[in-house]
Scaffold this active site. Sequence first.
Site, PDB file in Angstrom:
ATOM      1  N   ARG A 519       5.816   5.257 -18.545  1.00  0.00           N
ATOM      2  CA  ARG A 519       4.471   5.592 -17.996  1.00  0.00           C
ATOM      3  C   ARG A 519       3.334   5.993 -19.018  1.00  0.00           C
ATOM      4  O   ARG A 519       3.591   6.552 -20.262  1.00  0.00           O
ATOM      5  CB  ARG A 519       4.563   6.994 -17.201  1.00  0.00           C
ATOM      6  CG  ARG A 519       5.233   6.738 -15.679  1.00  0.00           C
ATOM      7  CD  ARG A 519       4.759   7.826 -14.783  1.00  0.00           C
ATOM      8  NE  ARG A 519       5.439   9.393 -15.349  1.00  0.00           N
ATOM      9  CZ  ARG A 519       4.647  10.353 -14.650  1.00  0.00           C
ATOM     10  NH1 ARG A 519       3.981  10.262 -13.830  1.00  0.00           N
ATOM     11  NH2 ARG A 519       5.136  11.637 -15.302  1.00  0.00           N
ATOM     12  N   SER A 583      12.536  10.318 -24.850  1.00  0.00           N
ATOM     13  CA  SER A 583      13.852  10.703 -24.405  1.00  0.00           C
ATOM     14  C   SER A 583      15.228  10.185 -25.054  1.00  0.00           C
ATOM     15  O   SER A 583      16.163   9.614 -24.361  1.00  0.00           O
ATOM     16  CB  SER A 583      13.769  10.504 -22.957  1.00  0.00           C
ATOM     17  OG  SER A 583      12.598  11.200 -22.368  1.00  0.00           O
ATOM     18  N   ASP A 637      12.284  14.353 -23.069  1.00  0.00           N
ATOM     19  CA  ASP A 637      11.919  14.291 -21.836  1.00  0.00           C
ATOM     20  C   ASP A 637      12.165  15.858 -20.953  1.00  0.00           C
ATOM     21  O   ASP A 637      11.588  16.239 -20.191  1.00  0.00           O
ATOM     22  CB  ASP A 637      12.344  13.208 -20.874  1.00  0.00           C
ATOM     23  CG  ASP A 637      13.790  13.237 -20.909  1.00  0.00           C
ATOM     24  OD1 ASP A 637      14.547  13.674 -21.851  1.00  0.00           O
ATOM     25  OD2 ASP A 637      14.371  12.122 -20.124  1.00  0.00           O
TER      26      ASP A 637
END
Length: 898
Positions: A519, A583, A637
Amino acid sequence: MEELSSQFTYKMCCNSYTIHLIWLSDETLMDVSLRFRREMDKGLCRDTNPTAAVKMLPTFVRSTPDGTEQGEFLALDLGGANFRVLLVKVMADGERKVEMENQIYAIPEHLMRFFDHIADCLANFMEKMGIKDKKLPLGFTFSFPCQQTKLDESILLSWTKGFRSSGVEGKDVVSLLRKSIKKRGDFDIDIVAVINDTVGTMMTCGYDDHLCEIGLIVGTGTNACYMEQMRNLEVLDGDEGRMCVNTEWGAFGDDGALEDLRNDIDREIDAGSLNPGKQLFEKMISGMYMGELVRLILVKMAKEQLLFQGKTTSELLTTGRFNTNEEGVVCAENVLRGLGLDPSVEDCIATQRVCQIVSTRAAHLCAATLAAVLRQIRDNKAAEKLRTTIAADGSVYKNHTEFSRRLHKMVGRLVPDCDVRFLQSQCGSGKGAAMVTAVAYRLAAQHAERQSILDTLRLSREQLLEVKERLSEQMVRGLSKQTHEQASIKMLPTYVRSIPDGTEHGDFLALDLGGSTFRVLLVRIRSGKKHTVDMHHKIYSIPQETMQGTGEELFNHIVDCIGDFLEYMGIKGASLPLGFTFSFPCHQSKLDQGILLKWTKGFKASGCEGQDVVTLIKEAVLRKREFDLNFVAVVNDTVGTMMTCSYEDPRCEVGLIVGTGTNACYMEEMQNIELVEGNSGRMCVNVEWGAFGDNGELDDFCTQFDHTVDDCSNNPGKQRYEKMISGMYLGEIVRNVLMDLTAKGLLFRGKVSERLKTRGIFETKFLSQIESDRLAMRQIRSILQHLGLTTSTCDDSVLVKEVCSVVARRAAQLCGAGLAAVVDKIRQNRNLNQLTITVGVDGTLYKTHPHFSSIMQETLQDLAPQCQVTFHKSEDGSGKGAALITAVRAQRLKEERQ
C-alpha cells in the site's frame, strides 16, 4: 370382463363410501408428505421431541460400509415370530465378499423368560458352528421402538407386532441379553451394536451400494431410517457428520395428524388391535393389517348386499383369515372358497378390486412419507437433484406382486427431482447387524490410527511451557552482544524510542510492504481536543516474477506505484516526510536505515540481502527522476501495528502479526539492549521470532509434516517457528496430513486426486472457511470438490475439519506460548508482580480464523497468569503506524530545534 369390472367398481364407489375414502389423489399424497416432513422436524427438534408422534430416534450408527470392513461377527435378527442367529464372515482382501451361516429359531407364544430363550438359542448355534470358545463381536437387530443412548444400549419403549413379553419395556435389551448369557456361563460374546431391522436393511445394501442412505421395511410392520446431518439432530450434542435416524414412522398419525384420512374400517381395526390408538400409520400400510382391512370391507359390502348375495361365513367373520399377497382373479376365487364362500365371477373381480385399492393406498402412503425423507436428504445436501439408493425389505415389499411397482412409480411422481434406486435386501437385516458391528470395529481401528497421527500435532501444557522457556532463553541471547550472533532470535533494535502521545500533527506519506501486495498511503494527523487520523491509500500488487527477479526490478516497480499514487492524489511536487513499513528481517543502526538480513514470505529478489533498503528505494527514485522522497523512518510491520494501536491505547507496548508470516515486537529496557549504546529509557525491539527453532530448539516438537513443508520451502531450515504458525504454511501442513491419511487408507477411500498432490493447493483460507460455522460440512464438500475429490463422503469431511482444527490449534498455542514469553519478560524487566498491558495485533490469520485468537489468548493466560493482557485489533494496518512513527520523530526533531 372389463365392462363387468367397471360396473362393479362404479357400483362399489357409489354404494360404499369406505372404498371412496381409501382412494387418495396425488394432491392428497403430497399433502401427506408435507405433514410427515413437519412431523420429522418435530421429532428432530429438542423442544418438540417429547410430544412428537414420530420420534426420529438416534441410532448412533455414524457411517455406512466403505468396503474395507473385515472379520468374523455374530448377529441376532429378532423382529417377528421367528428369529435368526448368524455367523457372518466379511472379507476385504482381494475380492470383497460376505459368507454367512444362519439358523432360524422359533419364539414360543406367551414366552415368559424372553432373553433366556434367546441366550439358549445362541449357545445352541455356537455349539453347532464350533465357535463356543471364541469371544466374537455381536450385532443385535431388535426391531421394536427403542430409545438409544449409545450404540450398545437400547431401551425398549413399547412392544409392537403382537409381542407382549412382560418385564422388558423400559429396560435396556442389551443388558437383559448380557445378563441371560452370563447366567448360562458357558460362552461369552462382545455385544457391540443393537439396531433396528430398518437400519440393518440399509447397512446390508450399503455394503454393495455406497449411495445407499435410506432403509425401508414393509412387512409385518413398517418403518424407515436414513442418514441425517448431526446439525439437525438437536436431541444429541454435536453438529459434525451424520447419524442414522430411525424414524419409527409407524406412529405417524398417533397425534391426530392423519385423522381426516382414516375411515371407519381403519378405526375398527385399531379398536380391535393389541395397542389401540398407537401405530396408526402402520395399521394403514403393513402386512399385519392390510388383509384385515380387506376382510372388513368385504364383510361390510356383503352386509350391504353388494357381494356374495349378502351371505357371510364364520371364516369370513374371523379376524386374521384374509391374506393379500396376490391380486389376481383366480387367486381371489381360491381365497374366497377357502373362506367357505361360493363366489361369482363378479364377486371375484370385486374382491380383486378391493385388494388392489387397499394395497395401492398402502404403497402410495409409503411413497408419500418416503418422498418427505428424500426431500430432507436433498435439502441437507443443498442438491438440485439427489441421487440415492433405498434399501428395501419386508414380506409385503418382496412378495406382494404389485406393491413395489406402485411404490416406485408414486415416489417418482412425488419427487421428480430425485434419482432413486430401490435395492431389495437379499440377506435380511441380520447381515446388516453384522455390518454395523463390522463398521463399528473398522471405525474404532481407523479412529485409533487417525488419532495416533493427529496426536503428533497436539501439544501438552508441559510442552507449551517448554516452548515458552526456550523462546525466553533465545530472547536473552539475542539481546546480548556476546551471544547475539549465535541466537536464532535476533532481537533487532528498531530505534523507535517512544509511542505516540496525541500531540503529533501533519501530513505524511507511508509505504507498507510485507507481501505480494503493498500500500501507498497519505496520512493526515490532526492533534487537539479530538485528535484524528485521515488516510487515503491505494493497493498495488507485486507480480510473482518481480518478487523472484532482481532487486532493481522490484524497487523500480515500487517507485512506479508511488509515482502513480502521488499523481492520483495531486501531490507529486510535494516532499512529505515518509515512513516505510518493510516487513522483513532487517538490521538497523538508525531509524532511517534498514539492512535486509534475508528475504522471507516467498520473496527472492537478488542483490538486496545485506543492503540498506532505504538506499535501494532512493536509487530507484533517482533512476525515475520524477519526484523526491523524504525518508524519516523504516520499520517492521509489527512495529507499525504496535504504533497504530498505541495511538488509541497508550498501554499498547507489544505488536503482533499473524498473517502470511508471523512476528512480534515490544518495548524493551535500553539497559538490556547491549547492541545499542545507552541505558536510559526504552526502545522497541523487533523480535523476529519466526526464526525461533532454526538452531534446533523446536526439533522435538516438529512432526514429519513440518519437516516435509520445510524441505519443500524456498528457505529450508529457516523460519521454523513461522512455518508452524503462519498463514503461508498452515494450509500446506494440512495438505500433507491429508495426503498421509489417504495413503494409509484412512481418508477418501485411499484415493488421492491429482490436484491434492499439488503443493500449495490447499490454501490457508480454507481452514478459516472450514471451521467457520455449523454449515461447515457443505463448505468442506465444496472445497474438496475444488480439489478434485468429487466422491468424498461426509465422514471424510468430518476428518478434514478435525485435521484443520488440530493444525490451527497448534499454531495458535505456539503463538500464545511465544507471546507469554514476551509479556512475562516485560513484567520481569519492571519487577512487577502483576503486569497490565495491551497487544496491538494484525494479520489475516488472526483476523479471519474463527478460533485462532481465542485459543491463542487462552494459552497466553494459562502460561503467563501474572499478566493481564488486552488485545487491540489493528483496523488500519501497519502503514498508519509507519506514518505515526514518522510523526513522532518529526515532533521530536521539532522540539529539539526549539
